[in-house]
Design an enzyme around this catalytic site. Structure first.
Site, PDB file in Angstrom:
ATOM      1  N   HIS A 216      37.355  -0.875 -41.664  1.00 44.84           N
ATOM      2  CA  HIS A 216      38.358  -0.632 -42.705  1.00 44.84           C
ATOM      3  C   HIS A 216      38.825  -1.931 -43.334  1.00 44.84           C
ATOM      4  CE1 HIS A 216      40.917  -1.117 -39.035  1.00 44.84           C
ATOM      5  NE2 HIS A 216      41.724  -1.759 -39.864  1.00 44.84           N
TER       6      HIS A 216
ATOM      7  N   GLU B 275      40.119  -8.383 -38.082  1.00 46.84           N
ATOM      8  CA  GLU B 275      40.274  -7.564 -36.891  1.00 46.84           C
ATOM      9  C   GLU B 275      38.879  -7.170 -36.434  1.00 46.84           C
ATOM     10  OE1 GLU B 275      42.150  -3.791 -37.758  1.00 46.84           O
ATOM     11  OE2 GLU B 275      42.614  -3.404 -35.649  1.00 46.84           O
TER      12      GLU B 275
HETATM   13 CO    CO Z   1      43.334  -2.711 -39.001  1.00 49.01          CO
END
Ligand code: CO
Length: 134
Positions: free
Chosen positions: A7, A130
């Protein structure tokens, strides 16, 4: 080491407006808001054919994204998330390569219930990364 893009996270000052913009202007499939008190955020997921966009808004007084919104009052891209097969193998490889991991450097359970690490923007051309064990 990294696999697919899981994402892209965007911090927004107005979740309702952001959801309407993605739904009506961009024609995307948009979820209802989800409060994640453990992470200090409310999230809306925009589901695209090949990945997700997470619209993030601070939740509570200690939200980790409150400062970001102070510095970027119009909102902005916050981080990108890549999948890895093994978070500990990834961590060791990153440390060997001299990359900086944020916080105490140990994987935490992320917003999707899977272990994640955040990598310092100074090690990655100004972008917070991330990695999530998929
Ligand atoms: Co995230």
């Amino acid at each position: 080491m990294i696999g697919v893009l899981n994402h892209v996270a965007i911090v927004v000052p107005d979740l309702k407006l952001a959801a309407e913009t993605y739904r009506n202007t961009l024609g995307a499939s948009v979820s209802a808001p989800v409060d994640l008190p453990d992470h200090g955020v409310t999230t809306i997921f925009v589901n695209l054919p090949n990945t997700k966009i997470e619209l993030l808004h601070p939740l509570g007084i200690d939200s980790p994204i409150a400062k970001f919104l102070e510095r970027n009052p119009d909102g902005g891209m916050h981080h990108i998330c890549y999948e890895v097969k093994d978070i500990f193998a990834a961590k060791n490889k990153l440390l060997e390569a001299g990359a900086r991991i944020t916080g105490d450097g140990e994987p935490k359970i992320g917003a999707h219930g899977k272990p994640v690490l955040f990598l310092h923007p100074k090690s990655f051309m100004g972008t917070l990364i991330e990695i999530e064990q998929a």
